[in-house]
Design a protein around this motif. Sequence first.
Motif, PDB file in Angstrom:
ATOM      1  N   UNK A   1       0.841  -1.188   0.000  1.00 20.11           N
ATOM      2  CA  UNK A   1       0.000   0.000   0.000  1.00 20.11           C
ATOM      3  C   UNK A   1       0.882   1.246   0.000  1.00 20.11           C
ATOM      4  N   UNK A   2       0.236   2.389  -0.052  1.00 20.61           N
ATOM      5  CA  UNK A   2       0.906   3.683   0.079  1.00 20.61           C
ATOM      6  C   UNK A   2       0.177   4.484   1.142  1.00 20.61           C
ATOM      7  N   UNK A   3       0.941   5.020   2.101  1.00 23.54           N
ATOM      8  CA  UNK A   3       0.348   5.799   3.179  1.00 23.54           C
ATOM      9  C   UNK A   3       0.993   7.176   3.204  1.00 23.54           C
ATOM     10  N   UNK A   4       0.190   8.220   2.962  1.00 26.17           N
ATOM     11  CA  UNK A   4       0.702   9.593   2.905  1.00 26.17           C
ATOM     12  C   UNK A   4       1.883   9.721   1.951  1.00 26.17           C
ATOM     13  N   UNK A   5       1.769   9.050   0.793  1.00 30.51           N
ATOM     14  CA  UNK A   5       2.800   9.122  -0.230  1.00 30.51           C
ATOM     15  C   UNK A   5       3.991   8.219  -0.004  1.00 30.51           C
ATOM     16  N   UNK A   6       3.957   7.392   1.027  1.00 29.83           N
ATOM     17  CA  UNK A   6       5.082   6.523   1.377  1.00 29.83           C
ATOM     18  C   UNK A   6       4.724   5.072   1.066  1.00 29.83           C
ATOM     19  N   UNK A   7       5.585   4.392   0.304  1.00 27.34           N
ATOM     20  CA  UNK A   7       5.371   2.982  -0.006  1.00 27.34           C
ATOM     21  C   UNK A   7       5.630   2.115   1.216  1.00 27.34           C
ATOM     22  N   UNK A   8       4.892   1.019   1.313  1.00 22.48           N
ATOM     23  CA  UNK A   8       5.132   0.098   2.412  1.00 22.48           C
ATOM     24  C   UNK A   8       4.076  -0.984   2.478  1.00 22.48           C
ATOM     25  N   UNK A   9       4.052  -1.677   3.609  1.00 24.78           N
ATOM     26  CA  UNK A   9       3.115  -2.769   3.820  1.00 24.78           C
ATOM     27  C   UNK A   9       2.210  -2.489   5.009  1.00 24.78           C
ATOM     28  N   UNK A  10       0.928  -2.771   4.807  1.00 25.51           N
ATOM     29  CA  UNK A  10       0.001  -2.860   5.919  1.00 25.51           C
ATOM     30  C   UNK A  10       0.038  -4.301   6.397  1.00 25.51           C
ATOM     31  N   UNK A  11       0.503  -4.488   7.621  1.00 28.46           N
ATOM     32  CA  UNK A  11       0.660  -5.835   8.179  1.00 28.46           C
ATOM     33  C   UNK A  11      -0.521  -6.082   9.109  1.00 28.46           C
ATOM     34  N   UNK A  12      -1.388  -7.018   8.708  1.00 26.81           N
ATOM     35  CA  UNK A  12      -2.635  -7.267   9.420  1.00 26.81           C
ATOM     36  C   UNK A  12      -2.482  -8.508  10.292  1.00 26.81           C
ATOM     37  N   UNK A  13      -2.674  -8.330  11.605  1.00 27.63           N
ATOM     38  CA  UNK A  13      -2.496  -9.419  12.554  1.00 27.63           C
ATOM     39  C   UNK A  13      -3.653 -10.406  12.539  1.00 27.63           C
ATOM     40  N   UNK A  14      -3.498 -11.471  13.305  1.00 27.64           N
ATOM     41  CA  UNK A  14      -4.509 -12.528  13.352  1.00 27.64           C
ATOM     42  C   UNK A  14      -5.808 -12.044  13.977  1.00 27.64           C
ATOM     43  N   UNK A  15      -5.750 -10.937  14.724  1.00 25.03           N
ATOM     44  CA  UNK A  15      -6.959 -10.385  15.347  1.00 25.03           C
ATOM     45  C   UNK A  15      -7.540  -9.211  14.563  1.00 25.03           C
ATOM     46  N   UNK A  16      -6.981  -8.910  13.393  1.00 25.47           N
ATOM     47  CA  UNK A  16      -7.491  -7.820  12.561  1.00 25.47           C
ATOM     48  C   UNK A  16      -6.821  -6.490  12.764  1.00 25.47           C
ATOM     49  N   UNK A  17      -6.057  -6.316  13.843  1.00 22.29           N
ATOM     50  CA  UNK A  17      -5.303  -5.076  14.041  1.00 22.29           C
ATOM     51  C   UNK A  17      -4.127  -5.019  13.068  1.00 22.29           C
ATOM     52  N   UNK A  18      -3.595  -3.828  12.830  1.00 24.81           N
ATOM     53  CA  UNK A  18      -2.546  -3.716  11.822  1.00 24.81           C
ATOM     54  C   UNK A  18      -1.510  -2.662  12.187  1.00 24.81           C
ATOM     55  N   UNK A  19      -0.339  -2.766  11.546  1.00 27.40           N
ATOM     56  CA  UNK A  19       0.707  -1.750  11.598  1.00 27.40           C
ATOM     57  C   UNK A  19       1.132  -1.451  10.169  1.00 27.40           C
ATOM     58  N   UNK A  20       1.802  -0.323   9.974  1.00 26.67           N
ATOM     59  CA  UNK A  20       2.335   0.041   8.663  1.00 26.67           C
ATOM     60  C   UNK A  20       3.851   0.015   8.730  1.00 26.67           C
ATOM     61  N   UNK A  21       4.484  -0.699   7.802  1.00 27.71           N
ATOM     62  CA  UNK A  21       5.940  -0.750   7.704  1.00 27.71           C
ATOM     63  C   UNK A  21       6.378  -0.062   6.414  1.00 27.71           C
ATOM     64  N   UNK A  22       7.025   1.112   6.499  1.00 21.67           N
ATOM     65  CA  UNK A  22       7.521   1.788   5.301  1.00 21.67           C
ATOM     66  C   UNK A  22       8.800   1.130   4.789  1.00 21.67           C
ATOM     67  N   UNK A  23       9.282   1.619   3.652  1.00 20.75           N
ATOM     68  CA  UNK A  23      10.501   1.090   3.036  1.00 20.75           C
ATOM     69  C   UNK A  23      11.590   2.162   3.089  1.00 20.75           C
ATOM     70  N   UNK A  24      12.344   2.225   4.198  1.00 25.00           N
ATOM     71  CA  UNK A  24      13.280   3.337   4.404  1.00 25.00           C
ATOM     72  C   UNK A  24      14.600   3.212   3.659  1.00 25.00           C
ATOM     73  N   UNK A  25      14.849   2.068   2.968  1.00 27.32           N
ATOM     74  CA  UNK A  25      16.177   1.852   2.426  1.00 27.32           C
ATOM     75  C   UNK A  25      17.167   1.575   3.542  1.00 27.32           C
ATOM     76  N   UNK A  26      18.464   1.711   3.235  1.00 27.61           N
ATOM     77  CA  UNK A  26      19.469   1.474   4.270  1.00 27.61           C
ATOM     78  C   UNK A  26      20.771   2.189   3.921  1.00 27.61           C
ATOM     79  N   UNK A  27      21.628   2.316   4.932  1.00 31.56           N
ATOM     80  CA  UNK A  27      22.950   2.921   4.765  1.00 31.56           C
ATOM     81  C   UNK A  27      24.023   1.844   4.654  1.00 31.56           C
TER      82      UNK A  27
END
Length: 394
Positions: A246-272
């Motif tokens: 998905x995209x959240x506020x213009x940021x690419x990433x994943x909506x991770x949906x738990x077994x109980x339906x709650x979710x978090x968003x993980x963006x793709x920050x790259x790395x150094x």
Amino acid sequence: YKLNQMTGLSFDLPTEAEWQLAARGGNRSKGYLYAGSDNVRDVAWYSSNSGGVTHTVATKQPNELGIYDMSGNVFEWCSDWLATYSAEAQVDPKGPISGEYHVYCGGGWYLGSGYCRSSHRRQTTAGYTESALGFRVVLREKVEPEYVDLGLSVKWATFNLGASAPEEYGNYFAWGEVEPKAEYSWENYKWGDGTASNMTKYNEKDGLTTLKLEDDAAHVNWDGKWRMPTDAEFTELREKCIWEWTTQNGVNGYKVIGVNGNSIFLPLPGFYYDNGLVYVNDHGDYWSSSKNVQSGALHVYTDQDKILKSSSHRYYGFPIRAVYDDNVVILTINCIPEDAEVGFHYSGGYHVHGNSVMVKKGASPLYQVAATKEGYLSQGDTLHNITKDTTLNI
């Protein structure tokens, strides 16, 4: 970052919009060309009056908000990446999430009056330095970390370490280091000798395969029952949750949906790594607390096409998504002498965690305190049915 660590407050560089608002006088603005006056000499040190040097702060007039030297003397960094201004009206805008150049504003002692206008902006790379470039910090309301229960063995933070919102990338850390830094290489990795061949900690000799709490960036920065996830906990997140691109506020990433339906968003920050920040908004690599091979550690890797377990060199700068474990209590032992080593034996294994350890509620750990200078066990005991955070002074 270090100022925040020392004070417990949340200092930051201003965004360009915040800097502009302050320079123009905020809600007390009189519409001046420079920060506090239409006459540049009233408020700024610049090429025509500086004498070729910087000057003590507050030796010119302040602006409408009582702030000195926002025009002239030295330019000031903003936190934003450079972008073209939007034609749309915006409230408190922020620059793009990535870019090549950062913005700085304000004018300097060796340049003409045009550079001192409140509206003037310049750009350069993050590593650029010069005698007429400095910074001014803002104090933000501190955002306390929060967690979401996904129905798993631990609860997951709603945003990355060093961020204040789910779509922000936050800070980047080498594995086993607790502070971000400007460059990431074997030469400046804390637990190496400058190469990948000899690790000074978490090696074959000490047998440590999971980060100690004092080397766990999430625990050191957020304290309490926050820590970095283990490889097993990341595996649980990958295998038991639904991952939706998905995209959240213009940021690419994943909506991770738990077994109980709650979710978090993980963006793709790259790395150094050696060549700087790469793959921003394209790759997401998040450290676990688990070591892999001698010079590597385990992490989760994500892009638009895949989510998988991977391993990378420890010196890489990756983001961290912390977990909160409310199934544990924290046992702390304060020792004299201070260099005594504390060991804990519980659940069938011997674990050394400095002076603090997380143990499961109801556990009965045996602690052993070894005076390292003398090299012998000085004290030991079993603590029965630990159900709350406990501190012992020995």
